[in-house]
Design a protein around this motif. Structure first.
Motif, short mmCIF file in Angstrom:
data_model
loop_
_atom_site.label_atom_id
_atom_site.label_comp_id
_atom_site.label_asym_id
_atom_site.label_seq_id
_atom_site.Cartn_x
_atom_site.Cartn_y
_atom_site.Cartn_z
N UNK A 63 16.05 126.05 24.79
CA UNK A 63 16.84 126.98 23.99
C UNK A 63 18.32 126.61 23.99
N UNK A 64 18.94 126.81 22.84
CA UNK A 64 20.35 126.53 22.62
C UNK A 64 20.99 127.75 21.97
N UNK A 65 22.17 128.10 22.43
CA UNK A 65 22.99 129.12 21.77
C UNK A 65 24.15 128.37 21.11
N UNK A 66 24.15 128.34 19.80
CA UNK A 66 25.24 127.69 19.07
C UNK A 66 26.20 128.82 18.70
N UNK A 67 27.29 128.91 19.46
CA UNK A 67 28.13 130.10 19.48
C UNK A 67 29.55 129.80 19.01
N UNK A 68 29.89 130.19 17.78
CA UNK A 68 31.27 130.00 17.34
C UNK A 68 32.24 130.78 18.23
N UNK A 69 33.36 130.16 18.53
CA UNK A 69 34.40 130.79 19.34
C UNK A 69 34.77 132.16 18.79
N UNK A 70 34.85 132.29 17.46
CA UNK A 70 35.24 133.57 16.86
C UNK A 70 34.22 134.67 17.14
N UNK A 71 32.97 134.32 17.35
CA UNK A 71 31.97 135.34 17.69
C UNK A 71 32.28 135.94 19.05
N UNK A 72 32.53 135.09 20.03
CA UNK A 72 32.84 135.60 21.38
C UNK A 72 34.11 136.44 21.37
N UNK A 73 35.10 135.99 20.60
CA UNK A 73 36.34 136.77 20.50
C UNK A 73 36.08 138.11 19.84
N UNK A 74 35.24 138.13 18.82
CA UNK A 74 34.97 139.36 18.07
C UNK A 74 34.19 140.38 18.90
N UNK A 75 33.14 139.95 19.58
CA UNK A 75 32.32 140.92 20.31
C UNK A 75 32.96 141.38 21.62
#
Length: 159
Positions: free
Chosen positions: A115-127
């Protein structure tokens, strides 16, 4: 030099294929060494590939060709932080288009079941936004996605 902490990933004879794919897909990744079995073992014979040392985004790993007894699960994943939609698309598509599958909320699985989480930086900042309403809107938007849509997350955060 051997790392103090190395991730060991169990494969059913495909460790070199997986390591080679990761090395060509992600920066700061390489196949470091291939080790052949010095004798027969439950899922292989003397001389077959037993272990592959490699790095994924600078993280030291060992692929162990241990046989079919254990499978990868979502309990372990690589989380890859991306800078923009283009980088998100590039990694997501490389995994999914190479025999992988999509999951929810930015997760996908490669053809080896990892499994891979392809996580944009802006998602982490937003949540994690201090504005809890903005964080909730972004989180709600993410929950409807497979691959993360950066523009949609940014729009949800703004309200």
């Amino acid at each position: 030099m051997i790392s103090k902490n190395t991730i060991c990933l169990w494969f059913d004879g495909t460790a070199l294929d997986a390591a080679t794919f990761y090395a060509k897909t992600f920066p700061d990744s390489e196949v470091v060494a291939v080790h052949h079995a010095p004798g027969d073992f439950p899922s292989g014979t003397q001389g077959s590939i037993l272990m592959v040392q490699f790095t994924v985004l600078g993280i030291p790993c060992v692929g162990l060709n241990g046989g079919p007894a254990f499978k990868h699960t979502e309990a372990f994943s690589f989380q890859v932080s991306t800078e923009d939609q283009a980088e998100t698309d590039r990694y997501w598509n490389a995994i999914v288009d190479n025999g992988g599958s999509e999951s929810d909320c930015g997760w996908c699985k490669d053809k080896w079941g990892l499994s891979w989480q392809i996580t944009p930086r802006v998602l982490m900042e937003a949540v994690t936004d201090a504005d809890r309403a903005a964080a909730q809107r972004a989180f709600t938007a993410m929950m409807q996605m497979k691959k993360i849509d950066v523009a949609a997350i940014e729009a949800a955060r703004r309200g």
